[in-house]
Design an enzyme around this catalytic site. Structure first.
Site, PDB file in Angstrom:
ATOM      1  N   LYS A  46     -32.487 -31.554  24.755  1.00 33.46           N
ATOM      2  CA  LYS A  46     -32.147 -30.190  24.428  1.00 33.46           C
ATOM      3  C   LYS A  46     -32.773 -29.766  23.097  1.00 33.46           C
ATOM      4  O   LYS A  46     -32.822 -28.596  22.767  1.00 33.46           O
ATOM      5  CB  LYS A  46     -30.606 -30.073  24.331  1.00 33.46           C
ATOM      6  CG  LYS A  46     -29.874 -30.374  25.620  1.00 33.46           C
ATOM      7  CD  LYS A  46     -28.359 -30.449  25.346  1.00 33.46           C
ATOM      8  CE  LYS A  46     -27.912 -31.802  25.817  1.00 33.46           C
ATOM      9  NZ  LYS A  46     -26.471 -32.031  25.636  1.00 33.46           N
ATOM     10  N   ASP A 106     -40.721 -39.476  16.540  1.00 39.85           N
ATOM     11  CA  ASP A 106     -40.202 -40.538  15.669  1.00 39.85           C
ATOM     12  C   ASP A 106     -40.917 -41.839  16.026  1.00 39.85           C
ATOM     13  O   ASP A 106     -42.009 -42.103  15.532  1.00 39.85           O
ATOM     14  CB  ASP A 106     -38.676 -40.605  15.850  1.00 39.85           C
ATOM     15  CG  ASP A 106     -37.992 -41.609  14.946  1.00 39.85           C
ATOM     16  OD1 ASP A 106     -38.662 -42.199  14.090  1.00 39.85           O
ATOM     17  OD2 ASP A 106     -36.760 -41.810  15.086  1.00 39.85           O
ATOM     18  N   LYS A 134     -42.112 -37.707  11.963  1.00 47.97           N
ATOM     19  CA  LYS A 134     -41.652 -38.592  10.893  1.00 47.97           C
ATOM     20  C   LYS A 134     -42.782 -39.526  10.507  1.00 47.97           C
ATOM     21  O   LYS A 134     -43.543 -39.976  11.377  1.00 47.97           O
ATOM     22  CB  LYS A 134     -40.471 -39.438  11.382  1.00 47.97           C
ATOM     23  CG  LYS A 134     -39.163 -38.717  11.340  1.00 47.97           C
ATOM     24  CD  LYS A 134     -38.005 -39.678  11.542  1.00 47.97           C
ATOM     25  CE  LYS A 134     -36.773 -38.905  11.927  1.00 47.97           C
ATOM     26  NZ  LYS A 134     -35.609 -39.773  12.158  1.00 47.97           N
ATOM     27  N   ASP A 162     -29.882 -32.480  16.800  1.00 47.42           N
ATOM     28  CA  ASP A 162     -28.448 -32.755  16.703  1.00 47.42           C
ATOM     29  C   ASP A 162     -28.135 -34.126  16.138  1.00 47.42           C
ATOM     30  O   ASP A 162     -28.987 -35.018  16.072  1.00 47.42           O
ATOM     31  CB  ASP A 162     -27.821 -32.687  18.105  1.00 47.42           C
ATOM     32  CG  ASP A 162     -28.172 -33.923  18.939  1.00 47.42           C
ATOM     33  OD1 ASP A 162     -29.380 -34.250  19.041  1.00 47.42           O
ATOM     34  OD2 ASP A 162     -27.251 -34.581  19.457  1.00 47.42           O
TER      35      ASP A 162
HETATM   36  P1  IMP Z   1     -38.770 -41.160  19.656  1.00 46.30           P
HETATM   37  O1  IMP Z   1     -38.712 -41.461  21.098  1.00 46.30           O
HETATM   38  O2  IMP Z   1     -38.323 -42.316  18.804  1.00 46.30           O
HETATM   39  O3  IMP Z   1     -40.095 -40.579  19.180  1.00 46.30           O
HETATM   40  O4  IMP Z   1     -37.668 -40.098  19.334  1.00 46.30           O
HETATM   41  C1  IMP Z   1     -37.738 -38.849  19.770  1.00 46.30           C
HETATM   42  C2  IMP Z   1     -36.366 -38.305  20.091  1.00 46.30           C
HETATM   43  O5  IMP Z   1     -35.341 -38.901  19.291  1.00 46.30           O
HETATM   44  C3  IMP Z   1     -36.357 -36.839  19.791  1.00 46.30           C
HETATM   45  O6  IMP Z   1     -36.564 -36.102  20.946  1.00 46.30           O
HETATM   46  C4  IMP Z   1     -34.980 -36.612  19.231  1.00 46.30           C
HETATM   47  O7  IMP Z   1     -34.103 -36.236  20.286  1.00 46.30           O
HETATM   48  C5  IMP Z   1     -34.519 -37.925  18.709  1.00 46.30           C
HETATM   49  N1  IMP Z   1     -34.649 -38.005  17.239  1.00 46.30           N
HETATM   50  C6  IMP Z   1     -35.515 -38.763  16.527  1.00 46.30           C
HETATM   51  N2  IMP Z   1     -35.351 -38.599  15.216  1.00 46.30           N
HETATM   52  C7  IMP Z   1     -34.356 -37.682  15.088  1.00 46.30           C
HETATM   53  C8  IMP Z   1     -33.732 -37.073  13.935  1.00 46.30           C
HETATM   54  O8  IMP Z   1     -34.055 -37.313  12.766  1.00 46.30           O
HETATM   55  N3  IMP Z   1     -32.756 -36.186  14.219  1.00 46.30           N
HETATM   56  C9  IMP Z   1     -32.353 -35.859  15.475  1.00 46.30           C
HETATM   57  N4  IMP Z   1     -32.914 -36.405  16.563  1.00 46.30           N
HETATM   58  C10 IMP Z   1     -33.910 -37.318  16.361  1.00 46.30           C
END
Ligand code: IMP
Ligand code: MG
Length: 191
Positions: A46, A106, A134, A162
């Site tokens: 979302k 992230d 990030k 969120d």
């Molecule tokens: P990844 O798969 O580790 O790249 O993370 C991506 C997903 O993790 C994003 O779509 C977010 O929903 C969540 N996410 C990663 N970091 C944050 C943060 O600092 N705040 C909120 N959601 C995060």
């Protein structure tokens, strides 16, 4: 009465005015890059819903949208490392110039997974736009075409992002400091 929520501290990282300016720039850039073409945006639910809502109104092209949903974080600030599709696209994207729109990059696991899933649907082209990236947390190599802001390795909320489903409605993007939180910088990169 003091609640658990009151001990969570918010520190503004990106003000609404800066976000608005940057989203406008991204919209202009996308409009220029895809000039004369029809475009299809796929938002990741979302978190990206608010970014996508603002971005699409800054795009001066014929544009359609759809949403896809994955589960990754659950109720915590740490990635489970697992990505699972929980809502598929409504419409076929075959032959469409498609941009995957995400709130934050992230570890890269979510976008990496979605790029693979969406590519299989034979879009004409597939690009990636993320509002935030990030630094120093990547596990999977992802090369987004459009990045709103590079941010430090902190947990952020607001503007769609969120913490346990809260704070999505904040207009600014804030760093969330939890009571007794281990500073994100000292967290292991592989998590
Ligand atoms: P990844 O798969 O580790 O790249 O993370 C991506 C997903 O993790 C994003 O779509 C977010 O929903 C969540 N996410 C990663 N970091 C944050 C943060 O600092 N705040 C909120 N959601 C995060
Ligand atoms: Mg998300």
């Amino acid at each position: 009465m003091k609640t658990a929520h009151e001990s969570e501290h918010l520190r503004i990282l990106l003000r609404r005015s800066a976000i608005e300016r940057r989203v406008r720039q991204l919209g202009r850039q996308i409009s220029a890059d895809f000039r004369g073409q029809r475009l299809h945006l796929v938002g990741v639910l979302k978190g990206a819903s608010i970014f996508l809502s603002d971005l699409i109104r800054e795009i001066q092209l014929e544009v359609s949208l759809d949403f896809i949903s994955v589960a990754s974080y659950g109720q915590s600030t740490r990635s489970s490392g697992q990505v699972r599709l929980t809502k598929d696209l409504d419409n076929s994207i075959e032959g469409l110039d498609t941009i995957l729109v995400e709130d934050i990059l992230d570890t890269g696991r979510t976008i990496n997974y979605l790029q693979r899933v969406i590519s299989q649907r034979k879009p004409r082209s597939l690009h990636v736009a993320t509002l935030l990236r990030k630094s120093g947390t990547a596990v999977k190599q992802v090369h987004p075409d459009y990045v709103g802001f590079e941010i430090p390795n902190e947990f952020v909320v607001g503007y769609g992002l969120d913490y346990a489903e809260r704070y999505r409605n904040l207009r600014d993007i804030c760093i969330l400091e939890l009571p007794g939180d281990v500073k994100p910088k000292s967290r292991p990169v592989h998590r």
